[in-house]
Scaffold this motif. Sequence first.
Motif, mmCIF file in Angstrom:
data_model
loop_
_atom_site.group_PDB
_atom_site.id
_atom_site.type_symbol
_atom_site.label_atom_id
_atom_site.label_comp_id
_atom_site.label_asym_id
_atom_site.label_seq_id
_atom_site.Cartn_x
_atom_site.Cartn_y
_atom_site.Cartn_z
ATOM 1 N N ILE A 155 -18.513 13.857 -31.324
ATOM 2 C CA ILE A 155 -19.804 14.490 -31.522
ATOM 3 C C ILE A 155 -19.739 15.881 -30.894
ATOM 4 O O ILE A 155 -19.359 16.018 -29.728
ATOM 5 C CB ILE A 155 -20.940 13.674 -30.881
ATOM 6 C CG1 ILE A 155 -20.891 12.218 -31.397
ATOM 7 C CG2 ILE A 155 -22.284 14.306 -31.163
ATOM 8 C CD1 ILE A 155 -20.977 12.069 -32.891
ATOM 9 N N VAL A 156 -20.106 16.892 -31.653
ATOM 10 C CA VAL A 156 -19.983 18.274 -31.203
ATOM 11 C C VAL A 156 -21.292 19.010 -31.486
ATOM 12 O O VAL A 156 -21.850 18.882 -32.582
ATOM 13 C CB VAL A 156 -18.821 18.993 -31.918
ATOM 14 C CG1 VAL A 156 -18.765 20.462 -31.517
ATOM 15 C CG2 VAL A 156 -17.499 18.312 -31.601
ATOM 16 N N GLY A 157 -21.769 19.753 -30.485
ATOM 17 C CA GLY A 157 -22.914 20.631 -30.677
ATOM 18 C C GLY A 157 -22.468 22.075 -30.558
ATOM 19 O O GLY A 157 -21.840 22.447 -29.568
ATOM 20 N N THR A 158 -22.746 22.880 -31.567
ATOM 21 C CA THR A 158 -22.252 24.249 -31.553
ATOM 22 C C THR A 158 -23.130 25.143 -32.426
ATOM 23 O O THR A 158 -23.761 24.673 -33.382
ATOM 24 C CB THR A 158 -20.789 24.300 -32.038
ATOM 25 O OG1 THR A 158 -20.315 25.634 -31.967
ATOM 26 C CG2 THR A 158 -20.665 23.797 -33.467
ATOM 27 N N LEU A 159 -23.148 26.442 -32.092
ATOM 28 C CA LEU A 159 -23.866 27.415 -32.919
ATOM 29 C C LEU A 159 -23.141 27.638 -34.238
ATOM 30 O O LEU A 159 -23.761 27.863 -35.272
ATOM 31 C CB LEU A 159 -24.002 28.741 -32.168
ATOM 32 C CG LEU A 159 -24.877 28.725 -30.908
ATOM 33 C CD1 LEU A 159 -24.809 30.072 -30.207
ATOM 34 C CD2 LEU A 159 -26.324 28.396 -31.267
ATOM 35 N N ALA A 160 -21.821 27.607 -34.207
ATOM 36 C CA ALA A 160 -21.031 27.821 -35.423
ATOM 37 C C ALA A 160 -19.707 27.102 -35.277
ATOM 38 O O ALA A 160 -19.054 27.187 -34.233
ATOM 39 C CB ALA A 160 -20.801 29.312 -35.665
ATOM 40 N N LEU A 161 -19.304 26.394 -36.297
ATOM 41 C CA LEU A 161 -18.030 25.695 -36.270
ATOM 42 C C LEU A 161 -16.884 26.682 -36.417
ATOM 43 O O LEU A 161 -16.952 27.627 -37.215
ATOM 44 C CB LEU A 161 -17.956 24.678 -37.412
ATOM 45 C CG LEU A 161 -18.783 23.399 -37.268
ATOM 46 C CD1 LEU A 161 -18.709 22.604 -38.558
ATOM 47 C CD2 LEU A 161 -18.288 22.557 -36.106
ATOM 48 N N VAL A 162 -15.845 26.483 -35.635
ATOM 49 C CA VAL A 162 -14.642 27.291 -35.789
ATOM 50 C C VAL A 162 -13.809 26.711 -36.929
ATOM 51 O O VAL A 162 -13.953 25.549 -37.298
ATOM 52 C CB VAL A 162 -13.815 27.310 -34.487
ATOM 53 C CG1 VAL A 162 -14.613 27.934 -33.371
ATOM 54 C CG2 VAL A 162 -13.375 25.892 -34.098
ATOM 55 N N LYS A 211 -22.584 17.259 -40.609
ATOM 56 C CA LYS A 211 -23.755 17.610 -39.807
ATOM 57 C C LYS A 211 -24.803 16.504 -39.908
ATOM 58 O O LYS A 211 -25.105 16.021 -40.999
ATOM 59 C CB LYS A 211 -24.342 18.936 -40.277
ATOM 60 C CG LYS A 211 -25.478 19.447 -39.386
ATOM 61 C CD LYS A 211 -25.941 20.830 -39.817
ATOM 62 C CE LYS A 211 -27.041 21.332 -38.886
ATOM 63 N NZ LYS A 211 -27.507 22.701 -39.275
ATOM 64 N N PHE A 212 -25.353 16.102 -38.765
ATOM 65 C CA PHE A 212 -26.375 15.064 -38.791
ATOM 66 C C PHE A 212 -27.667 15.491 -38.096
ATOM 67 O O PHE A 212 -28.602 14.689 -37.963
ATOM 68 C CB PHE A 212 -25.864 13.754 -38.171
ATOM 69 C CG PHE A 212 -25.453 13.867 -36.727
ATOM 70 C CD1 PHE A 212 -26.394 13.768 -35.721
ATOM 71 C CD2 PHE A 212 -24.130 14.052 -36.380
ATOM 72 C CE1 PHE A 212 -26.029 13.853 -34.380
ATOM 73 C CE2 PHE A 212 -23.748 14.143 -35.055
ATOM 74 C CZ PHE A 212 -24.705 14.045 -34.049
ATOM 75 N N GLY A 213 -27.761 16.737 -37.649
ATOM 76 C CA GLY A 213 -28.994 17.182 -37.016
ATOM 77 C C GLY A 213 -28.805 18.503 -36.311
ATOM 78 O O GLY A 213 -27.782 19.174 -36.458
ATOM 79 N N SER A 214 -29.804 18.889 -35.557
ATOM 80 C CA SER A 214 -29.738 20.114 -34.766
ATOM 81 C C SER A 214 -30.530 19.904 -33.488
ATOM 82 O O SER A 214 -31.369 19.004 -33.390
ATOM 83 C CB SER A 214 -30.283 21.308 -35.551
ATOM 84 O OG SER A 214 -31.638 21.092 -35.918
ATOM 85 N N GLY A 221 -26.087 23.270 -34.262
ATOM 86 C CA GLY A 221 -25.823 22.181 -35.182
ATOM 87 C C GLY A 221 -25.144 21.034 -34.460
ATOM 88 O O GLY A 221 -24.331 21.246 -33.559
ATOM 89 N N LEU A 222 -25.496 19.826 -34.813
ATOM 90 C CA LEU A 222 -24.868 18.621 -34.264
ATOM 91 C C LEU A 222 -23.998 18.007 -35.356
ATOM 92 O O LEU A 222 -24.472 17.731 -36.460
ATOM 93 C CB LEU A 222 -25.926 17.624 -33.800
ATOM 94 C CG LEU A 222 -26.813 18.093 -32.642
ATOM 95 C CD1 LEU A 222 -27.958 17.117 -32.423
ATOM 96 C CD2 LEU A 222 -26.000 18.257 -31.361
ATOM 97 N N TYR A 223 -22.730 17.791 -35.020
ATOM 98 C CA TYR A 223 -21.753 17.358 -36.022
ATOM 99 C C TYR A 223 -20.992 16.128 -35.538
ATOM 100 O O TYR A 223 -20.691 16.000 -34.346
ATOM 101 C CB TYR A 223 -20.737 18.467 -36.309
ATOM 102 C CG TYR A 223 -21.342 19.748 -36.826
ATOM 103 C CD1 TYR A 223 -21.442 19.998 -38.190
ATOM 104 C CD2 TYR A 223 -21.816 20.723 -35.940
ATOM 105 C CE1 TYR A 223 -21.994 21.185 -38.671
ATOM 106 C CE2 TYR A 223 -22.364 21.912 -36.409
ATOM 107 C CZ TYR A 223 -22.451 22.135 -37.772
ATOM 108 O OH TYR A 223 -22.993 23.306 -38.240
#
Length: 312
Positions: A143-150, A158-161, A269-271
């Motif tokens: 599970i990763v929270g980030t402004l922008a995926l590298v 993506k499942f939420g924010s 974004g939550l991924y």
Amino acid sequence: MDILNNMRVFVRVVEAGSFTMAANRMDGTPGQTSRAVSDLETHLRTRLLNRTTRRIALTEAGERYYEHCMQILAYVEVAEAEAGNAHARPFGKLKVRSPVGFGQHYLIKAIGAYQKQYPDVKVQLTLANGMPDFIEDGCDVAIVGTLALVDSELISQKFGSAFSIVCASRSYIEAHGIPHNPDDLVGHTCIHLNTPEFPMNVWTFDGPKGKECVQLRPASLEVNTPEALATGVREGLGIGLIPIYSAISGLSDGELAWVLPEYKSQEMGLYAMYASRRYVDAKIRTLVDYLKDTMPVTLASDQEAARRFAQC
């Protein structure tokens, strides 16, 4: 002519280095193997292999065609695996990694509900901040929270924010007053979250005027997890920009106040991330689907609750 099967034979011949060895590996005969490649060459009107009595060698056209065949066959394998596993029973150990705060507040509950649907899945949950190394950590889902995926070879769903809010303790407010706009934060003691994702001394907000950035003074306290940040703010050590999932309990019991309620940090974004689309295990697929189905409602509920607490 079965072009796909002939492609497979051609690739096996190239890999084996001879028609006889390829035939043995495929439980066929050298004649069948040779005929399949010849039929392919006739269809393409191109010689793919130069043959002698002792060896074979790819022609220039054969080299290009071999690379394309490898890609095509890989895609076919993915399609067959996904179709074959569409109704596979999820079971076995699933290794999941999550940021500490998100895992404690959301993921443990979600896993419990997920396992009621899939009781044969045993979950090993690791709570740690930062991007995992899927190979070294042996992680199935992160599970990763980030402004922008590298850019990455990892697959992301993506499942939420989520966003962070400015919080202070009641004791801090009584002693130092309350900021009324982001620029007022410059005159306050602020606790900084020291992570690669966000510059420590610059807080960026979405508010009534759109995007606003505030350059703060150097912090007297830096922490590296949202949970430590929330604890420091609860103790009256300063004002902090805290993720909602780490602030919600303090807001609900009154130990924290949401100051600047018209402002929030930029949404992350939550991924759910996993290693490959190839042969996605049923337990990985079902957990990711479960998060996509359930987490948006849970996240929205907490965000609405935080807004209600801000009005109290």
